[in-house]
Design a protein around this motif. Sequence first.
Motif, PDB file in Angstrom:
ATOM      1  N   LYS A   1      46.211  41.799  48.576  1.00 51.49           N
ATOM      2  CA  LYS A   1      45.288  41.198  47.607  1.00 51.49           C
ATOM      3  C   LYS A   1      45.778  39.809  47.195  1.00 51.49           C
ATOM      4  O   LYS A   1      44.987  38.869  47.087  1.00 51.49           O
ATOM      5  CB  LYS A   1      45.163  42.107  46.396  1.00 51.49           C
ATOM      6  CG  LYS A   1      44.072  41.729  45.454  1.00 51.49           C
ATOM      7  CD  LYS A   1      43.923  42.790  44.379  1.00 51.49           C
ATOM      8  CE  LYS A   1      42.837  42.433  43.418  1.00 51.49           C
ATOM      9  NZ  LYS A   1      41.572  43.050  43.709  1.00 51.49           N
ATOM     10  N   ALA A   2      47.074  39.662  46.955  1.00 46.49           N
ATOM     11  CA  ALA A   2      47.635  38.362  46.579  1.00 46.49           C
ATOM     12  C   ALA A   2      47.477  37.350  47.715  1.00 46.49           C
ATOM     13  O   ALA A   2      47.183  36.173  47.468  1.00 46.49           O
ATOM     14  CB  ALA A   2      49.102  38.511  46.211  1.00 46.49           C
TER      15      ALA A   2
ATOM     16  N   GLU B   1      45.082  37.339  49.979  1.00 47.41           N
ATOM     17  CA  GLU B   1      43.660  36.973  50.042  1.00 47.41           C
ATOM     18  C   GLU B   1      43.307  35.965  48.944  1.00 47.41           C
ATOM     19  O   GLU B   1      42.616  34.983  49.196  1.00 47.41           O
ATOM     20  CB  GLU B   1      42.802  38.227  49.884  1.00 47.41           C
ATOM     21  CG  GLU B   1      41.320  37.943  49.928  1.00 47.41           C
ATOM     22  CD  GLU B   1      40.493  39.179  49.667  1.00 47.41           C
ATOM     23  OE1 GLU B   1      39.300  39.024  49.381  1.00 47.41           O
ATOM     24  OE2 GLU B   1      41.039  40.297  49.743  1.00 47.41           O
ATOM     25  N   ILE B   2      43.814  36.170  47.740  1.00 48.18           N
ATOM     26  CA  ILE B   2      43.551  35.240  46.636  1.00 48.18           C
ATOM     27  C   ILE B   2      44.151  33.876  46.948  1.00 48.18           C
ATOM     28  O   ILE B   2      43.534  32.834  46.685  1.00 48.18           O
ATOM     29  CB  ILE B   2      44.101  35.810  45.308  1.00 48.18           C
ATOM     30  CG1 ILE B   2      43.266  37.015  44.883  1.00 48.18           C
ATOM     31  CG2 ILE B   2      44.103  34.749  44.221  1.00 48.18           C
ATOM     32  CD1 ILE B   2      43.837  37.785  43.715  1.00 48.18           C
ATOM     33  N   SER B   3      45.326  33.860  47.527  1.00 51.10           N
ATOM     34  CA  SER B   3      45.978  32.604  47.886  1.00 51.10           C
ATOM     35  C   SER B   3      45.161  31.839  48.927  1.00 51.10           C
ATOM     36  O   SER B   3      44.968  30.627  48.810  1.00 51.10           O
ATOM     37  CB  SER B   3      47.382  32.888  48.419  1.00 51.10           C
ATOM     38  OG  SER B   3      47.980  31.714  48.866  1.00 51.10           O
TER      39      SER B   3
ATOM     40  N   ARG C   1      41.904  32.099  49.481  1.00 52.14           N
ATOM     41  CA  ARG C   1      40.667  31.612  48.864  1.00 52.14           C
ATOM     42  C   ARG C   1      40.927  30.391  47.994  1.00 52.14           C
ATOM     43  O   ARG C   1      40.126  29.452  47.975  1.00 52.14           O
ATOM     44  CB  ARG C   1      40.034  32.717  48.016  1.00 52.14           C
ATOM     45  CG  ARG C   1      39.403  33.792  48.836  1.00 52.14           C
ATOM     46  CD  ARG C   1      38.670  34.766  47.955  1.00 52.14           C
ATOM     47  NE  ARG C   1      38.098  35.845  48.749  1.00 52.14           N
ATOM     48  CZ  ARG C   1      37.242  36.714  48.275  1.00 52.14           C
ATOM     49  NH1 ARG C   1      36.866  36.666  47.012  1.00 52.14           N
ATOM     50  NH2 ARG C   1      36.750  37.654  49.046  1.00 52.14           N
ATOM     51  N   THR C   2      42.034  30.389  47.267  1.00 52.74           N
ATOM     52  CA  THR C   2      42.365  29.253  46.410  1.00 52.74           C
ATOM     53  C   THR C   2      42.606  28.005  47.253  1.00 52.74           C
ATOM     54  O   THR C   2      42.107  26.921  46.922  1.00 52.74           O
ATOM     55  CB  THR C   2      43.613  29.569  45.568  1.00 52.74           C
ATOM     56  OG1 THR C   2      43.378  30.759  44.836  1.00 52.74           O
ATOM     57  CG2 THR C   2      43.937  28.438  44.626  1.00 52.74           C
TER      58      THR C   2
END
Length: 55
Positions: free
Chosen positions: A33-34, A36-38, A40-41
């Motif tokens: 999850k981390a 994926e967030i990275s 996207r950012t």
Amino acid sequence: MADTLFLLLYWTGPIGIGIFLVCLGGMLYLIAKADEISKRTKAMVKEKGLEKKKE
């Protein structure tokens, strides 16, 4: 009685292995999850042109 309880709750017992697998799965889920967030950012920053320019 104490020996049976020790074998159940010890690291190699079924409850110990179950707790280990649950924790391992949770850790892998949070890492994914981390990541994926990275990604996207970074994509959003690149799309909006907010990245720092090297001089």
